[in-house]
Design a protein around this motif. Sequence first.
Motif, PDB file in Angstrom:
ATOM      1  N   VAL A   1     -41.893 -24.841  -3.893  1.00 35.69           N
ATOM      2  CA  VAL A   1     -41.722 -25.388  -5.239  1.00 35.69           C
ATOM      3  C   VAL A   1     -40.237 -25.318  -5.586  1.00 35.69           C
ATOM      4  CG1 VAL A   1     -42.296 -25.113  -7.685  1.00 35.69           C
ATOM      5  CG2 VAL A   1     -44.039 -24.670  -5.934  1.00 35.69           C
ATOM      6  N   ASP A   2     -39.642 -26.450  -5.931  1.00 35.77           N
ATOM      7  CA  ASP A   2     -38.225 -26.473  -6.301  1.00 35.77           C
ATOM      8  C   ASP A   2     -38.049 -25.903  -7.698  1.00 35.77           C
ATOM      9  OD1 ASP A   2     -37.347 -27.702  -3.930  1.00 35.77           O
ATOM     10  OD2 ASP A   2     -37.879 -29.678  -4.717  1.00 35.77           O
ATOM     11  N   VAL A   3     -37.128 -24.954  -7.840  1.00 35.19           N
ATOM     12  CA  VAL A   3     -36.835 -24.356  -9.141  1.00 35.19           C
ATOM     13  C   VAL A   3     -35.345 -24.499  -9.395  1.00 35.19           C
ATOM     14  CG1 VAL A   3     -36.747 -22.202 -10.452  1.00 35.19           C
ATOM     15  CG2 VAL A   3     -38.761 -22.744  -9.080  1.00 35.19           C
ATOM     16  N   ALA A   4     -35.014 -25.190 -10.488  1.00 30.74           N
ATOM     17  CA  ALA A   4     -33.612 -25.361 -10.868  1.00 30.74           C
ATOM     18  C   ALA A   4     -33.163 -24.266 -11.830  1.00 30.74           C
ATOM     19  CB  ALA A   4     -33.407 -26.735 -11.509  1.00 30.74           C
ATOM     20  N   GLY A   5     -34.089 -23.746 -12.629  1.00 29.13           N
ATOM     21  CA  GLY A   5     -33.736 -22.710 -13.590  1.00 29.13           C
ATOM     22  C   GLY A   5     -34.964 -22.011 -14.118  1.00 29.13           C
ATOM     23  N   VAL A   6     -34.742 -20.785 -14.611  1.00 26.60           N
ATOM     24  CA  VAL A   6     -35.833 -19.975 -15.161  1.00 26.60           C
ATOM     25  C   VAL A   6     -35.324 -19.254 -16.406  1.00 26.60           C
ATOM     26  CG1 VAL A   6     -37.432 -18.056 -14.741  1.00 26.60           C
ATOM     27  CG2 VAL A   6     -36.824 -19.594 -12.865  1.00 26.60           C
ATOM     28  N   ARG A   7     -36.175 -19.224 -17.431  1.00 23.96           N
ATOM     29  CA  ARG A   7     -35.922 -18.426 -18.642  1.00 23.96           C
ATOM     30  C   ARG A   7     -37.163 -17.569 -18.876  1.00 23.96           C
ATOM     31  NH1 ARG A   7     -34.646 -22.189 -22.346  1.00 23.96           N
ATOM     32  NH2 ARG A   7     -32.428 -21.700 -22.204  1.00 23.96           N
ATOM     33  N   VAL A   8     -36.968 -16.255 -18.963  1.00 16.18           N
ATOM     34  CA  VAL A   8     -38.078 -15.336 -19.222  1.00 16.18           C
ATOM     35  C   VAL A   8     -37.708 -14.497 -20.437  1.00 16.18           C
ATOM     36  CG1 VAL A   8     -39.545 -13.489 -18.330  1.00 16.18           C
ATOM     37  CG2 VAL A   8     -38.592 -15.180 -16.749  1.00 16.18           C
ATOM     38  N   SER A   9     -38.606 -14.442 -21.393  1.00 19.23           N
ATOM     39  CA  SER A   9     -38.415 -13.541 -22.520  1.00 19.23           C
ATOM     40  C   SER A   9     -39.577 -12.555 -22.528  1.00 19.23           C
ATOM     41  CB  SER A   9     -38.349 -14.313 -23.836  1.00 19.23           C
ATOM     42  OG  SER A   9     -39.548 -15.028 -24.050  1.00 19.23           O
ATOM     43  N   ALA A  10     -39.251 -11.299 -22.768  1.00 20.48           N
ATOM     44  CA  ALA A  10     -40.274 -10.247 -22.823  1.00 20.48           C
ATOM     45  C   ALA A  10     -40.065  -9.475 -24.115  1.00 20.48           C
ATOM     46  CB  ALA A  10     -40.168  -9.321 -21.621  1.00 20.48           C
ATOM     47  N   ARG A  11     -41.172  -9.090 -24.714  1.00 20.01           N
ATOM     48  CA  ARG A  11     -41.082  -8.340 -25.966  1.00 20.01           C
ATOM     49  C   ARG A  11     -42.265  -7.408 -26.099  1.00 20.01           C
ATOM     50  NH1 ARG A  11     -40.577 -11.994 -30.661  1.00 20.01           N
ATOM     51  NH2 ARG A  11     -40.991 -10.076 -31.750  1.00 20.01           N
TER      52      ARG A  11
ATOM     53  N   SER B   1     -30.284 -23.604 -14.100  1.00 21.42           N
ATOM     54  CA  SER B   1     -30.019 -24.641 -15.098  1.00 21.42           C
ATOM     55  C   SER B   1     -30.359 -24.199 -16.517  1.00 21.42           C
ATOM     56  CB  SER B   1     -30.814 -25.903 -14.756  1.00 21.42           C
ATOM     57  OG  SER B   1     -32.205 -25.626 -14.806  1.00 21.42           O
ATOM     58  N   LEU B   2     -31.118 -23.124 -16.680  1.00 23.63           N
ATOM     59  CA  LEU B   2     -31.482 -22.617 -18.000  1.00 23.63           C
ATOM     60  C   LEU B   2     -30.643 -21.401 -18.406  1.00 23.63           C
ATOM     61  CD1 LEU B   2     -35.374 -22.927 -17.770  1.00 23.63           C
ATOM     62  CD2 LEU B   2     -33.745 -24.490 -18.868  1.00 23.63           C
ATOM     63  N   ARG B   3     -29.634 -21.082 -17.596  1.00 23.44           N
ATOM     64  CA  ARG B   3     -28.816 -19.902 -17.873  1.00 23.44           C
ATOM     65  C   ARG B   3     -27.997 -20.092 -19.132  1.00 23.44           C
ATOM     66  NH1 ARG B   3     -23.578 -17.916 -14.766  1.00 23.44           N
ATOM     67  NH2 ARG B   3     -22.721 -18.487 -16.740  1.00 23.44           N
ATOM     68  N   GLU B   4     -28.032 -19.082 -19.991  1.00 26.01           N
ATOM     69  CA  GLU B   4     -27.206 -19.062 -21.199  1.00 26.01           C
ATOM     70  C   GLU B   4     -25.761 -18.768 -20.800  1.00 26.01           C
ATOM     71  OE1 GLU B   4     -28.179 -19.607 -24.341  1.00 26.01           O
ATOM     72  OE2 GLU B   4     -30.304 -19.798 -23.861  1.00 26.01           O
TER      73      GLU B   4
ATOM     74  N   PRO C   1     -38.384 -29.966 -10.738  1.00 26.93           N
ATOM     75  CA  PRO C   1     -38.805 -31.347 -10.518  1.00 26.93           C
ATOM     76  C   PRO C   1     -40.183 -31.431  -9.853  1.00 26.93           C
ATOM     77  CG  PRO C   1     -37.266 -30.701  -8.807  1.00 26.93           C
ATOM     78  CD  PRO C   1     -37.359 -29.537  -9.772  1.00 26.93           C
ATOM     79  N   SER C   2     -40.741 -30.298  -9.477  1.00 28.27           N
ATOM     80  CA  SER C   2     -42.057 -30.265  -8.832  1.00 28.27           C
ATOM     81  C   SER C   2     -43.139 -30.619  -9.852  1.00 28.27           C
ATOM     82  CB  SER C   2     -42.327 -28.884  -8.233  1.00 28.27           C
ATOM     83  OG  SER C   2     -41.411 -28.607  -7.199  1.00 28.27           O
ATOM     84  N   PRO C   3     -44.303 -31.071  -9.374  1.00 28.80           N
ATOM     85  CA  PRO C   3     -45.399 -31.398 -10.289  1.00 28.80           C
ATOM     86  C   PRO C   3     -45.777 -30.197 -11.161  1.00 28.80           C
ATOM     87  CG  PRO C   3     -45.886 -32.206  -8.082  1.00 28.80           C
ATOM     88  CD  PRO C   3     -44.648 -31.350  -7.972  1.00 28.80           C
ATOM     89  N   ALA C   4     -46.137 -30.485 -12.409  1.00 32.10           N
ATOM     90  CA  ALA C   4     -46.498 -29.433 -13.362  1.00 32.10           C
ATOM     91  C   ALA C   4     -47.641 -28.568 -12.845  1.00 32.10           C
ATOM     92  CB  ALA C   4     -46.865 -30.050 -14.709  1.00 32.10           C
ATOM     93  N   THR C   5     -48.560 -29.152 -12.097  1.00 37.72           N
ATOM     94  CA  THR C   5     -49.672 -28.363 -11.557  1.00 37.72           C
ATOM     95  C   THR C   5     -49.176 -27.336 -10.546  1.00 37.72           C
ATOM     96  OG1 THR C   5     -50.101 -30.088  -9.917  1.00 37.72           O
ATOM     97  CG2 THR C   5     -51.438 -30.140 -11.941  1.00 37.72           C
ATOM     98  N   ASP C   6     -48.156 -27.701  -9.765  1.00 37.24           N
ATOM     99  CA  ASP C   6     -47.582 -26.758  -8.801  1.00 37.24           C
ATOM    100  C   ASP C   6     -46.865 -25.615  -9.522  1.00 37.24           C
ATOM    101  OD1 ASP C   6     -48.528 -28.456  -6.851  1.00 37.24           O
ATOM    102  OD2 ASP C   6     -46.543 -29.148  -6.203  1.00 37.24           O
TER     103      ASP C   6
END
Length: 124
Positions: free
Chosen positions: A58-68, A5-8, A90-95
């Motif tokens: 943990v349910d993951v709909a999207g991921v964005r990673v930036s490295a520098r 869901s975070l894919r450009e 949608p999982s709890p922030a603590t998870d």
Amino acid sequence: MTAGSLREDANAGWLVPHAWTDGGVVVQAAPNGAGVLHVAVALCVLNDTYREARDRGVDVAGVRVSARGEFDQETWQSTGVSYAVEVDSPSPATDVSALMAHVDSVAEIPRALRAGMTVERTHG
């Protein structure tokens, strides 16, 4: 590096097929060796986020990673690599927070860089 869901838009970089996401991963990086080093860190963290999330439920709909990172202009020694991760879940922030702490401890490329390594040319 973006997926799910975070894919450009694919036109924002280059599209790489990916086992964890249907639409693949969009990679945005400088077309040089430093950019590839940073892509390796980001892709490893992205991969491990999906893998470890699955293993932890943990349910993951999207991921964005930036490295520098930067390099000393005289020696070309890396001054270090830093990365940031955004997870759409949608999982709890603590998870999600616990997931990311775990990913940071198991992601192979960051672990290898932190431990140090030799790189040598071989013949053949």
